[in-house]
Design an enzyme around this catalytic site. Structure first.
Site, mmCIF file in Angstrom:
data_model
loop_
_atom_site.group_PDB
_atom_site.id
_atom_site.type_symbol
_atom_site.label_atom_id
_atom_site.label_comp_id
_atom_site.label_asym_id
_atom_site.label_seq_id
_atom_site.Cartn_x
_atom_site.Cartn_y
_atom_site.Cartn_z
ATOM 1 N N GLU A 531 0.807 -1.228 0.000
ATOM 2 C CA GLU A 531 0.000 0.000 0.000
ATOM 3 C C GLU A 531 0.839 1.276 0.000
ATOM 4 O O GLU A 531 0.525 2.244 -0.689
ATOM 5 C CB GLU A 531 -0.954 0.008 1.207
ATOM 6 C CG GLU A 531 -2.116 -0.973 1.108
ATOM 7 C CD GLU A 531 -1.713 -2.421 1.351
ATOM 8 O OE1 GLU A 531 -0.591 -2.653 1.840
ATOM 9 O OE2 GLU A 531 -2.527 -3.325 1.052
ATOM 10 N N TYR A 557 -6.669 -0.965 5.180
ATOM 11 C CA TYR A 557 -5.254 -1.086 4.785
ATOM 12 C C TYR A 557 -4.641 0.244 4.375
ATOM 13 O O TYR A 557 -3.471 0.307 4.029
ATOM 14 C CB TYR A 557 -5.108 -2.158 3.694
ATOM 15 C CG TYR A 557 -5.791 -3.427 4.140
ATOM 16 C CD1 TYR A 557 -5.583 -3.889 5.441
ATOM 17 C CD2 TYR A 557 -6.702 -4.100 3.344
ATOM 18 C CE1 TYR A 557 -6.253 -5.003 5.913
ATOM 19 C CE2 TYR A 557 -7.363 -5.217 3.807
ATOM 20 C CZ TYR A 557 -7.141 -5.660 5.101
ATOM 21 O OH TYR A 557 -7.806 -6.753 5.585
ATOM 22 N N HIS A 598 -11.722 -5.729 8.494
ATOM 23 C CA HIS A 598 -12.423 -5.475 7.231
ATOM 24 C C HIS A 598 -13.634 -4.590 7.448
ATOM 25 O O HIS A 598 -14.555 -4.587 6.657
ATOM 26 C CB HIS A 598 -12.885 -6.788 6.574
ATOM 27 C CG HIS A 598 -11.750 -7.633 6.083
ATOM 28 N ND1 HIS A 598 -11.045 -8.478 6.899
ATOM 29 C CD2 HIS A 598 -11.179 -7.744 4.857
ATOM 30 C CE1 HIS A 598 -10.103 -9.090 6.192
ATOM 31 N NE2 HIS A 598 -10.163 -8.660 4.964
#
Ligand SMILES: Cc1ncc(C[n+]2csc(CCOP(=O)(O)OP(=O)(O)O)c2C)c(N)n1
Length: 808
Positions: A531, A557, A598
């Site tokens: 990332e 993320y 998540h």
């Protein structure tokens, strides 16, 4: 050595080049020595210098051509001087923090000395022709923070070389068919940082024209290399990256920081390879030293042994260079005598002193002007007896001060004005007006260019509503996004979309489905799981005229990238005072899916660390598409967070995909009401919509407002207008308590003056302070649900009117 080889150049030219290198090395060294003195005598605040690194940078600079880019760090002054991108005077103006961009073009005094940059935009914020100048992206202080951006600067050359659609006049100001090299530099100790490894790995995978130099002086402040690097050597640790006949990778070269001839040969080889074949090269420059120690913060005697200190003296690169010149040839092709070299070094000293004095004179002159104009006003006030004569001594001290600071002038003016409270005098009005004008100037000096000030700033992009056929089909949100991307890719040949799983399968949520097949893998492509460097890749490419949309797979993320977003991307315009820009768009999705990693919605963290960027939180995919379309027309960096639960939700298909543009900073009212103003965004906004009919059944009239973007926030102050009607406020989101809701409360209550219209305490409803638990029940008990929203609104109404709304 051939670029300065006497056979290639002719002896006289070769000699001139060597002697001019010698002189520049002396100039740069003198600048370091005097720079340190300026700090130690209190004229500048902090100093970090490039002494000991001169020779390697001179060798590198010979191969740095117009169009090339640097992404380096605070030791690179010789390099910057050698490519003509930094005068000695500007170097000192930076050290003093001179705020005039014409005098200190690197950052207008915003960055500490030794942080370099070129001006790549004109005064209107438009690109200059970057192929006609030698470019340096603006430095940042966090060690290895220059690395992710370097990847993008190098990748841009590959994109420009391989995409014929960019070989047009429009893009000639950015690249000549990808012939440009991106040069990086880093200290040996900073190679311990993650972004270094992530960048090198990605550069090896992507095969980009990058020449990465490690200035290895054996220490990271006091910590020696053996505690930093495996095998005590970065080139050995990276040996597996070495390319072979069968396998692409890096070319790894080693050389020594005091060996002029070998340095020149090494850089010529490195840069040719990178430029012609687009192979990344690592140049490990060993045996570099640091004659004055790390910075002005301390002395290196504390941690270097006597032997090391002695070695540093005998291996000083300028001393070695001198030996080399004198030993070159004693005959008719001698380069210089010792007297000639000493004369060059004396000239260098004189020139640096002169430049330093000029920089100081300009710096103090600027402030002196303010002191003198204040003196005129305060003297008048003292003479007429309005201002106490005790101010005279302070005024005298200010005028006499040979090292003035602007804050001293301001502080005196403000104290004088405070002491005049209640007094009536024309001179007092003059003082007050003077101060207002100076405050405006200070805003420009210290606070301008947080966002774009060009005609392409988001506020200047005309908005266009989506249009619909009367029988518009209902489509999944992902189809709307995909078809909008298709239009954008057709419209902007320099648009690139990339990220994890973004290429072949078209994104984990299929919003890019099939686009790689249509537009090719130069335009829509996969990246490794990295990332931080996905963002760096975007920053560097955006700095070279491309329009990247970088995909971060999930909002959770983004944390891997938040440092580089915050330190680099969000500060590009600010830290160069409008000299550079990186209009990178980041696309991610989040708020609500499953479990601890998540479902995050760390919006408070994001908006507080990304001032300088825009943050859009659309509630559906038509809104998201509208924001992308606006941002593609603008020249500012932004983050768009798509609502994770919107990809399979049906929306009406607009007819003007790629064209409709939604304004940022505007609230959208979704229901009219008189009892309570409900403010939300993103996924919880959709829950609020579902709560509306339930609340209506309970007899509560709610005005629901979607804030749509958190940065900027409700520019026309529409929320307070709603409060004037309802006098009650509830904010709902799924960040932790006092996360984004605290920001929204401050905006509404303080900035918009909303407190004035409230009949009772404002309320917030956010997620639990822990990370959300897994499964549907985990979600229900961790995040605000429709039940929570209904009951919170009811509770507020019940408090206000228990008769009509008895306790549940
Ligand atoms: C992320 C981060 N951590 C710590 C620092 C403080 N710091 C500044 S320079 C430095 C040492 C860097 O050493 P090296 O990379 O060898 O470069 P050198 O200064 O020796 O040229 C440290 C720890 C920083 N600027 N950024």
């Amino acid at each position: 050595m051939s670029s300065n080889n006497e056979a290639t150049l002719g002896f006289e030219d070769f000699k001139q080049e060597v002697l001019s290198d010698y002189k520049l090395a002396c100039i740069s060294r003198e600048a370091s020595l005097l720079g340190r003195k300026e700090v130690l005598t209190g004229k500048a605040k902090f100093g970090i210098f490039g002494d000991g690194k001169e020779l390697a940078q001179l060798a590198l600079a010979k191969n740095f051509k117009p169009g090339d880019f640097r992404s380096g760090y605070y030791r690179d002054q010789t390099w910057m001087m050698a490519i003509g991108a930094l005068s000695v005077q500007a170097y000192f103006s930076g050290l003093y923090a001179h705020t005039d961009v014409a005098v200190e073009p690197q950052s207008a005094g915003r960055q500490m000395g030794g942080h370099f940059a070129t001006r790549n935009l004109d005064e209107h914020g438009q690109w200059k022709n970057l192929t006609q100048q030698k470019n340096s992206s603006a430095d940042i202080s966090p060690t290895a923070g220059q690395m992710p951006r370097l990847l993008g600067l190098a990748l841009a050359s590959k994109v420009y070389r391989n995409n014929p659609a960019l070989h047009t006049e429009e893009f000639q100001q950015f690249s000549i068919q990808g012939n440009e090299v991106a040069f990086g530099s880093i200290g040996d100790a900073s190679t311990s940082e993650g972004p270094f490894w992530e960048t090198l790995n990605a550069a090896g995978v992507l095969q980009v024209p990058m020449v990465m130099s490690v200035w290895d002086d054996g220490y990271g402040i006091s910590v020696p290399r053996e505690l930093q690097t495996t095998k005590n050597s970065i080139s050995e640790a990276l040996a597996g990256f070495q390319r072979t006949a069968e396998n692409p990778g890096f070319e790894i070269l080693t050389t020594k920081g005091w060996d002029y001839a070998h340095l020149c040969q090494t850089y010529e080889k490195a840069v040719n390879l990178a430029r012609t074949e687009h192979v990344p090269v690592l140049v490990h420059v060993q045996e570099v030293n640091q004659p004055q120690g790390h910075s002005t913060s301390g002395s290196h005697e504390r941690y270097k042994s006597t032997e090391r200190m002695e070695w540093e003296k005998t291996h000083d690169c300028i001393a070695k260079f001198k030996e080399w010149i004198l030993a070159f040839d004693k005959g008719p092709t001698a380069l210089a005598t010792i007297e000639e070299l000493d004369q060059l070094s004396e000239q260098a000293k004189e020139e640096v002193k002169e430049s330093k004095n000029k920089a100081w004179a300009l710096f103090t002159e600027d402030i002196k002007q303010d002191s003198l104009s204040l003196e005129g006003i305060l003297s008048g006030l003292i003479q007429e007896g309005t201002l106490s004569s005790s101010f005279q001594a302070e005024l005298d001290a200010l005028i006499k001060n040979r090292e003035p600071q602007r804050k001293d002038v301001f502080s005196l003016a403000r104290r004088a004005l405070r002491s005049l409270r209640g007094a009536e005098s024309t001179n007092k009005t003059v003082l007050s007006q003077w101060l207002s004008k100076k405050k405006e100037e200070s805003h420009d000096r210290y606070s301008s260019y947080l966002y774009s000030e060009s005609n392409k700033q988001i506020g200047n992009i005309p908005s266009i509503e989506p249009t619909y056929d009367t029988d518009a089909p209902m489509e999944d949100g992902r189809i709307i996004l995909r078809e909008n991307y298709r239009k954008l890719l057709e419209k902007y040949p320099n648009l690139l979309v990339f990220g994890e799983d973004a290429g072949k399968i078209g994104g984990v949520n299929q919003s890019l489905e099939g686009l790689q097949e249509t537009f090719g893998d130069l335009r829509v492509f996969d990246t490794g799981i990295r990332e931080c460097t996905i963002i760096g890749q975007g920053i560097g490419m955006a700095m070279r005229g491309l329009r990247p949309i970088a995909e971060i797979q999930y909002l959770d993320y983004l944390l891997y990238a938040i440092q580089i977003l915050s330190d680099d991307l969000a500060t590009v315009q600010y830290r160069t005072k409008g000299g550079q820009k990186a209009p990178l768009i980041i696309s991610t999705r989040g708020h609500r899916l499953e479990g601890v990693w998540h479902s995050g919605s760390p919006m408070g963290m994001i908006i507080n660390s990304l001032r300088g960027m825009h943050v859009c939180v659309p509630r559906n995919m038509t809104k998201a598409a509208g924001f992308y379309n606006t941002l593609m027309e603008a020249d500012e960096p932004a983050l768009v967070i798509e609502p994770l639960n919107g990809y399979r939700t049906k929306e009406k298909m607009p007819t003007n995909l790629g064209e409709f543009k939604l304004p940022l900073g505007q609230v959208e009212p979704l229901s009219e009401g008189s009892d309570l103003t409900l403010v939300s965004y993103g996924s919880t906004l959709n829950l609020c919509i579902q709560a509306l009919p339930v609340l209506e059944e309970l007899g509560i009239s709610v005005e629901l407002l979607d804030v749509q973007t958190l940065l900027p926030f409700d520019l026309s102050h529409d929320i307070v207008k709603s409060l004037q009607k309802t006098n009650r406020l509830l904010i709902v989101d799924e960040d932790v308590s006092a996360g984004a809701t605290a920001y929204i409360l401050e905006k509404i209550l303080v900035e918009q003056g909303g407190y004035y219209h409230l009949d009772e305490a404002p309320q917030t409803l956010s997620a639990k302070d822990h990370r959300p638990a897994y499964g549907s029940d985990g979600d229900y008990f961790s995040k605000p649900s429709i039940d929570d929203i209904v009951e919170k609104v009811y509770e507020m109404m019940s408090k206000a009117n228990p008769g009509a709304f008895p306790t549940l």
